[in-house]
Every structure is written in C-alpha cells, then in structure tokens.
Design a protein around this motif. Structure first.
Motif, PDB file in Angstrom:
ATOM      1  N   GLY A 199      -8.806   9.804  19.886  1.00 36.44           N
ATOM      2  CA  GLY A 199      -8.238  11.150  19.754  1.00 36.44           C
ATOM      3  C   GLY A 199      -8.266  11.914  21.066  1.00 36.44           C
ATOM      4  O   GLY A 199      -7.304  12.605  21.421  1.00 36.44           O
ATOM      5  N   ALA A 200      -9.377  11.774  21.811  1.00 38.74           N
ATOM      6  CA  ALA A 200      -9.466  12.437  23.109  1.00 38.74           C
ATOM      7  C   ALA A 200      -8.417  11.880  24.067  1.00 38.74           C
ATOM      8  O   ALA A 200      -7.760  12.633  24.798  1.00 38.74           O
ATOM      9  N   GLY A 201      -8.250  10.554  24.063  1.00 41.94           N
ATOM     10  CA  GLY A 201      -7.254   9.940  24.925  1.00 41.94           C
ATOM     11  C   GLY A 201      -5.851  10.388  24.588  1.00 41.94           C
ATOM     12  O   GLY A 201      -5.017  10.631  25.486  1.00 41.94           O
ATOM     13  N   GLU A 202      -5.560  10.534  23.302  1.00 40.49           N
ATOM     14  CA  GLU A 202      -4.239  10.989  22.883  1.00 40.49           C
ATOM     15  C   GLU A 202      -3.981  12.426  23.327  1.00 40.49           C
ATOM     16  O   GLU A 202      -2.870  12.766  23.765  1.00 40.49           O
ATOM     17  N   GLU A 203      -5.016  13.284  23.215  1.00 45.30           N
ATOM     18  CA  GLU A 203      -4.871  14.666  23.670  1.00 45.30           C
ATOM     19  C   GLU A 203      -4.611  14.727  25.171  1.00 45.30           C
ATOM     20  O   GLU A 203      -3.767  15.489  25.647  1.00 45.30           O
ATOM     21  N   LEU A 204      -5.341  13.907  25.929  1.00 41.30           N
ATOM     22  CA  LEU A 204      -5.157  13.889  27.379  1.00 41.30           C
ATOM     23  C   LEU A 204      -3.775  13.363  27.748  1.00 41.30           C
ATOM     24  O   LEU A 204      -3.113  13.893  28.648  1.00 41.30           O
ATOM     25  N   ALA A 205      -3.332  12.322  27.059  1.00 42.33           N
ATOM     26  CA  ALA A 205      -2.002  11.775  27.320  1.00 42.33           C
ATOM     27  C   ALA A 205      -0.923  12.809  27.035  1.00 42.33           C
ATOM     28  O   ALA A 205       0.052  12.944  27.794  1.00 42.33           O
ATOM     29  N   ALA A 206      -1.086  13.553  25.939  1.00 42.79           N
ATOM     30  CA  ALA A 206      -0.113  14.585  25.589  1.00 42.79           C
ATOM     31  C   ALA A 206      -0.061  15.684  26.638  1.00 42.79           C
ATOM     32  O   ALA A 206       0.984  16.332  26.821  1.00 42.79           O
ATOM     33  N   ALA A 207      -1.183  15.890  27.328  1.00 38.15           N
ATOM     34  CA  ALA A 207      -1.244  16.906  28.383  1.00 38.15           C
ATOM     35  C   ALA A 207      -0.780  16.361  29.735  1.00 38.15           C
ATOM     36  O   ALA A 207      -0.829  17.069  30.738  1.00 38.15           O
ATOM     37  N   GLY A 208      -0.358  15.097  29.759  1.00 34.64           N
ATOM     38  CA  GLY A 208       0.184  14.527  30.974  1.00 34.64           C
ATOM     39  C   GLY A 208      -0.777  13.718  31.815  1.00 34.64           C
ATOM     40  O   GLY A 208      -0.422  13.255  32.901  1.00 34.64           O
ATOM     41  N   ALA A 209      -2.014  13.530  31.341  1.00 34.89           N
ATOM     42  CA  ALA A 209      -2.999  12.779  32.123  1.00 34.89           C
ATOM     43  C   ALA A 209      -2.636  11.297  32.138  1.00 34.89           C
ATOM     44  O   ALA A 209      -2.174  10.745  31.139  1.00 34.89           O
ATOM     45  N   ARG A 210      -2.886  10.655  33.272  1.00 36.10           N
ATOM     46  CA  ARG A 210      -2.601   9.229  33.410  1.00 36.10           C
ATOM     47  C   ARG A 210      -3.792   8.457  33.979  1.00 36.10           C
ATOM     48  O   ARG A 210      -3.938   7.271  33.738  1.00 36.10           O
ATOM     49  N   ASN A 211      -4.637   9.118  34.757  1.00 36.87           N
ATOM     50  CA  ASN A 211      -5.773   8.454  35.409  1.00 36.87           C
ATOM     51  C   ASN A 211      -7.027   9.259  35.101  1.00 36.87           C
ATOM     52  O   ASN A 211      -7.244  10.324  35.689  1.00 36.87           O
ATOM     53  N   VAL A 212      -7.830   8.767  34.164  1.00 28.42           N
ATOM     54  CA  VAL A 212      -8.941   9.547  33.601  1.00 28.42           C
ATOM     55  C   VAL A 212     -10.287   8.951  34.002  1.00 28.42           C
ATOM     56  O   VAL A 212     -10.509   7.740  33.872  1.00 28.42           O
ATOM     57  N   LEU A 213     -11.170   9.818  34.448  1.00 24.34           N
ATOM     58  CA  LEU A 213     -12.561   9.452  34.737  1.00 24.34           C
ATOM     59  C   LEU A 213     -13.383   9.738  33.487  1.00 24.34           C
ATOM     60  O   LEU A 213     -13.387  10.859  32.976  1.00 24.34           O
ATOM     61  N   CYS A 214     -14.085   8.736  32.957  1.00 23.72           N
ATOM     62  CA  CYS A 214     -14.895   8.884  31.749  1.00 23.72           C
ATOM     63  C   CYS A 214     -16.366   8.877  32.152  1.00 23.72           C
ATOM     64  O   CYS A 214     -16.902   7.850  32.586  1.00 23.72           O
ATOM     65  N   VAL A 215     -17.030  10.015  32.020  1.00 22.88           N
ATOM     66  CA  VAL A 215     -18.377  10.205  32.558  1.00 22.88           C
ATOM     67  C   VAL A 215     -19.419   9.860  31.491  1.00 22.88           C
ATOM     68  O   VAL A 215     -19.563  10.560  30.488  1.00 22.88           O
ATOM     69  N   VAL A 216     -20.152   8.770  31.729  1.00 23.96           N
ATOM     70  CA  VAL A 216     -21.167   8.268  30.798  1.00 23.96           C
ATOM     71  C   VAL A 216     -22.536   8.755  31.260  1.00 23.96           C
ATOM     72  O   VAL A 216     -22.942   8.491  32.386  1.00 23.96           O
ATOM     73  N   HIS A 217     -23.256   9.452  30.385  1.00 20.67           N
ATOM     74  CA  HIS A 217     -24.491  10.126  30.810  1.00 20.67           C
ATOM     75  C   HIS A 217     -25.771   9.436  30.339  1.00 20.67           C
ATOM     76  O   HIS A 217     -26.863   9.866  30.700  1.00 20.67           O
TER      77      HIS A 217
END
Length: 326
Positions: free
Chosen positions: A155-173
């Motif tokens: 769901g987060a990826g779909e929201e980001l894609a809809a906002a135009g994101a193509r290259n996403v950094l996923c921060v694992v804590h």
C-alpha cells in the motif's frame, strides 16, 4: 469533515471491535524491562513486546493494554525489551509466574520459539501481536493481532507510485526484524520497482540522519524516502534538507511529530496500523478465552490496518494521537 481514507486491508472479526472503543488512558512509558500494570481482578495477563525504551509507538500499545485491563477488570503487566534473548527471558519469567495469558510481539520468532512453546505447553494461552503473524499458529498461539506487513508495504509503494516516486530509499531501523523486511518487499511490489534498503539504528537518530543524508547526496535520483518507524520520519525530513534533496518523505506509524509533519506538508503520508488495538484487543481475546474458551479470527490474523493518514484526514486523527490512542 473529510471522509476517512480507505483501509488497505479488511480487519477480520469486526464484531470484536465493540469491546474496543477508543478511550483515553494514562500513557505510561514501557521502556526496556519496565513494567506497567492495570486492573486487579482474578485474571493476570503479561504483555511482552520488543519495543525500545522511549518508542512512542509502543507507548500507545501499552496504553491500549492498560485501558483494556482497567475496563475489563483484569491485571495487565507490560514489559518490553528490544533484545530477543532478553525478551525470551521475560516470557520465561511470565510462565514461571503462572500468569493466565501472555501477549507477545514476535519480531524474531526463532529466538522466541522455545519460550512461546513452553508457555503453550504449560497451558497458558498466547496471543501474538504486531510481528510474526505467519508463525503465530505454528507456535501454538490462539490468535494474532496486527497488520499484514507485506500488504502494508504494498500500500505504501502504491501511494508513492501514485505521487510519482520511482526511486525509493527504504529505511530499516531494526536489524533482523522480519516485519520490516516484509514492508520493504511489499513497497517494491506496490512501487513496481526495487526499493533500496538502508540499515540504521533507531537508538542513534543523529547517525540515522547522517546516513540518510549521505544516501541522498550520493544519488540524486532518489525521489522518496520511506521510513518504517515514526521516530525516523522527522529525521528523514531533516536529512533531505541537509542534502538539498527534494525527495518526498513517507513513513509507517504515527506520533505527534508525524502528525505535525503531514499538516505542514513535510511528510506525504503515514501508514497507520492502529497500534492501540494491538494492545487492547489481545486482552479482550485472552479474557474471552479464559472465561468462555472463545477464539477470534478463525485461524486468520485479526488485522488492525493498514490505513493511510495524509492531508485529507490528518486533522481528524491529531487529537486522538495527542491523547495517546493513535
């Protein structure tokens, strides 16, 4: 008043929610190895999580458990430790105390397996929460309460894609937390492109900020940062500013800083798993099981999310977050 955003997954066993109306409760801090109790009836339940000291997410989980104990008239003891071996020891101690039920988060199921199976063998019902839902039934738990991390990440990826994101950094804590790995994997599915994982330490926020800024400076094509913990969201906003990057920031989970960031337009959205329910509902489930041998979910997890909090609905959520219930 704007309508709430859609849920990305349907909760199982919705009738149980009639016992889980949101209430204000005193927000005790459930740091590592610390306890917070409520109620005083004949039943005594232990809640043992992998939350780190001072983590606002787990404070809300504790608030839900404590409120349920007070309202249902049962004793609830909350303990937490981010080290899986010490978390297992807390489970062992609860078994030795002959509690009537145990609630446990399973960020590292392998490390907790022996202790959870020992609890089940001792006749103590276990409800798992938050992480490790795919291993819950295998280890003998009577139910699991949380969100499906793969679905949430998607769901987060779909929201980001809809906002135009193509290259996403996923921060694992948290290293070794399978739920976080599933979130990044799901984000890749929803985005339609592989996200780039970045390992940081949630207990070293300045170091995390530096690491994110370094990644943004080193790769100008990164156009979004997805943090998997609310404490990292404002850190990512600062890191983007440090790097002179226009990358948008999104996060999992809510706290007051995330609410303010969404309202200010600095954070695009938060994936909300309603962690208050992850504290509250297992206490209801254990009481029903203890008194009437009821189980909930039909072998499937009771899903508390995910949902999306963004500019459309953030004002509705803000007061609840301030009260410690969202």
């Amino acid at each position: 008043m704007p309508a709430p955003k859609r849920l990305l997954a349907l909760a199982v066993a919705a009738p149980l929610l009639l016992a889980a109306c949101t209430t204000d409760s005193g927000g005790g801090s459930g740091g590592e190895g610390s306890g917070g109790g409520a109620g005083g009836g004949d039943l005594a339940f232990s809640v043992i999580t992998h939350g780190s000291a001072g983590d606002a997410f787990w404070d809300v989980v504790q608030n839900g458990a404590v409120a349920a104990g007070e309202e249902l008239g049962v004793e609830v003891d909350y303990q937490s430790d981010g080290d899986p071996q010490r978390q297992a020891q807390l489970i062992d101690a609860a078994v030795n105390s002959e509690v009537d039920g145990i609630v446990v988060s399973m960020a590292n199921p392998d490390a907790l397996q022996d202790s959870i199976e020992a609890a089940v063998a001792a006749g103590i019902p276990v409800v798992t929460i938050n992480s490790g839902g795919d291993r819950s039934a295998e280890l003998g738990a009577i139910g699991h309460v949380g969100q499906d991390e793969q679905i949430a990440g998607r769901g987060a990826g779909e929201e980001l894609a809809a906002a135009g994101a193509r290259n996403v950094l996923c921060v694992v804590h948290e290293a070794g937390n399978i739920g976080l790995e599933q979130r990044c994997a799901g984000a890749s599915e929803g985005l339609g492109a592989q996200v780039t994982p970045l390992q940081v330490d949630v207990n070293d926020l300045p170091g995390a900020q530096s690491a994110i800024a370094s990644q943004l400076q080193g790769n100008a094509s990164v156009d979004a940062v997805l943090t998997l913990n609310s404490a990292l969201a404002s850190v990512a906003v600062e890191a983007a500013a440090d790097a002179g990057s226009d990358a948008q920031v999104a996060t999992f989970d809510l706290n007051e800083d995330v609410i303010g960031g969404i309202q200010a337009g600095d954070i695009a959205f938060a994936v909300d798993q309603q962690q208050y329910e992850q504290g509250y509902l297992p206490i209801v489930m254990l009481k029903l099981y203890a008194e009437n041998l009821n189980t909930v979910g039909g072998g499937q997890p009771v899903l508390t999310g995910p949902g999306i909090v963004d500019a459309d609905n953030v004002d509705e959520i803000a007061d609840l977050a301030s009260a410690g219930t969202r």
